[in-house]
Scaffold this motif. Structure first.
Motif, short mmCIF file in Angstrom:
data_model
loop_
_atom_site.label_atom_id
_atom_site.label_comp_id
_atom_site.label_asym_id
_atom_site.label_seq_id
_atom_site.Cartn_x
_atom_site.Cartn_y
_atom_site.Cartn_z
N ALA A 7 14.22 73.83 14.65
CA ALA A 7 15.13 74.77 15.31
C ALA A 7 15.59 75.87 14.35
N THR A 24 9.50 70.99 17.42
CA THR A 24 10.42 69.89 17.73
C THR A 24 11.12 70.19 19.04
N ASP A 50 14.30 70.25 19.49
CA ASP A 50 15.40 71.18 19.20
C ASP A 50 14.88 72.61 19.10
N ARG A 107 14.38 73.95 22.57
CA ARG A 107 15.65 74.31 23.20
C ARG A 107 16.21 75.59 22.60
N GLU A 108 16.06 75.75 21.30
CA GLU A 108 16.55 76.96 20.64
C GLU A 108 15.81 78.19 21.16
#
Length: 270
Positions: free
Chosen positions: A211, A237, A239, A242-243
């Motif tokens: 991220a 990843t 994360d 999502r970022e």
């Protein structure tokens, strides 16, 4: 007004194609090549607008096509189904004299094939049988990854540049400047009637992009564009994903200089 006689011969386009491919990371689309080489050769607009032949084609683009075909037959360039032309190692090593000799060499080779074909009339052609080696299925991915991870960073950037062209990007340029926030290049993606300016970053990872890397890239994009692309040999990843998809903060509003009309403050705010 320009006529067909003002349009350079296809031979005149051959060496400029080699030079401009070198200048553009060794790959270009048909349209990029037409625009760039016309500018490079200083062709006026009325020359570029000349049409010719049974299908009323643009003569410059028609002769560029002939030039590319001869260069391909000479082993100097290759092309994909999407119309992206790439300079081969052999082409990169050619001199202007080598390139100038390609049309004559091709014509001699063509006539030799015609004569050989005429002598073979009535003979039985050989048939080559290719056997599928099931044991090697899937190995090519590991082999490809090994090659990619060994690439020089600049070579990986050029490969990414070509990949984007294959996916329909235009005006793809590698910048790769130090201190540029990790921005490795820019391009324009056309979607129907819309065009989007896109920044891209190349990461030769054998592991995962986290991220933090995505967050830093988004920070480098602020004020330049809202479209970005990270190209990696690794994975992302959860994360990081999502970022990449989180909502961006609203744009900042800046003012500076003279006091505003309704107050006495000067300066800037966001």
């Amino acid at each position: 007004m320009a006529t067909i006689n003002d349009v350079p011969s296809f031979e005149a386009f051959m060496w400029p194609i080699i030079e401009r491919l070198k200048a553009h990371g060794r790959s270009m689309t048909n349209q990029e090549m037409a625009d760039d080489i016309s500018t490079y050769m200083g062709l006026p607009e009325d020359v570029r607008a000349v049409r010719h032949g049974k299908w009323n084609e643009l003569a410059v683009e028609q002769r560029l096509g002939f030039a590319r075909s001869y260069l391909k037959n000479g082993g100097a360039v290759e092309n994909s189904a999407r119309g992206v032309w790439t300079l081969t190692p052999a082409g990169a090593a050619m001199t202007p004299e080598d390139v100038a000799g390609i049309p004559k060499a091709y014509q001699q080779e063509y006539m030799a094939r015609v004569r050989a074909k005429a002598r073979e009339v009535g003979s039985t052609p050989d048939v080559a049988v290719l056997e599928d080696d099931a044991d090697t299925e899937g190995d090519w991915k590991d082999q490809l990854m090994a090659v990619l991870l060994k690439l020089d960073p600049s070579a990986f950037e050029r490969l990414s540049q070509r990949l984007l062209r294959e996916y329909g990007f235009i005006k793809v340029e590698v910048t790769g400047k130090s201190g540029d926030g990790g921005i490795d290049g820019t391009g324009v993606l056309r979607v129907n009637l819309l065009s989007f300016h896109v920044l891209f970053q190349c990461k030769r990872y054998s592991g995962s992009v986290g991220a933090g890397a995505v967050r830093d890239f988004r920070g480098a994009m602020v004020g330049r564009t809202d479209k970005g692309l990270i190209i990696t040999t690794g994975t992302f990843t959860a994360d990081a994903r999502r970022e990449a998809t989180r909502d961006a903060p609203p744009p900042s509003i800046w003012w500076t200089g003279t006091p505003c009309a309704t107050c006495s403050r000067t300066g800037a705010w966001a």
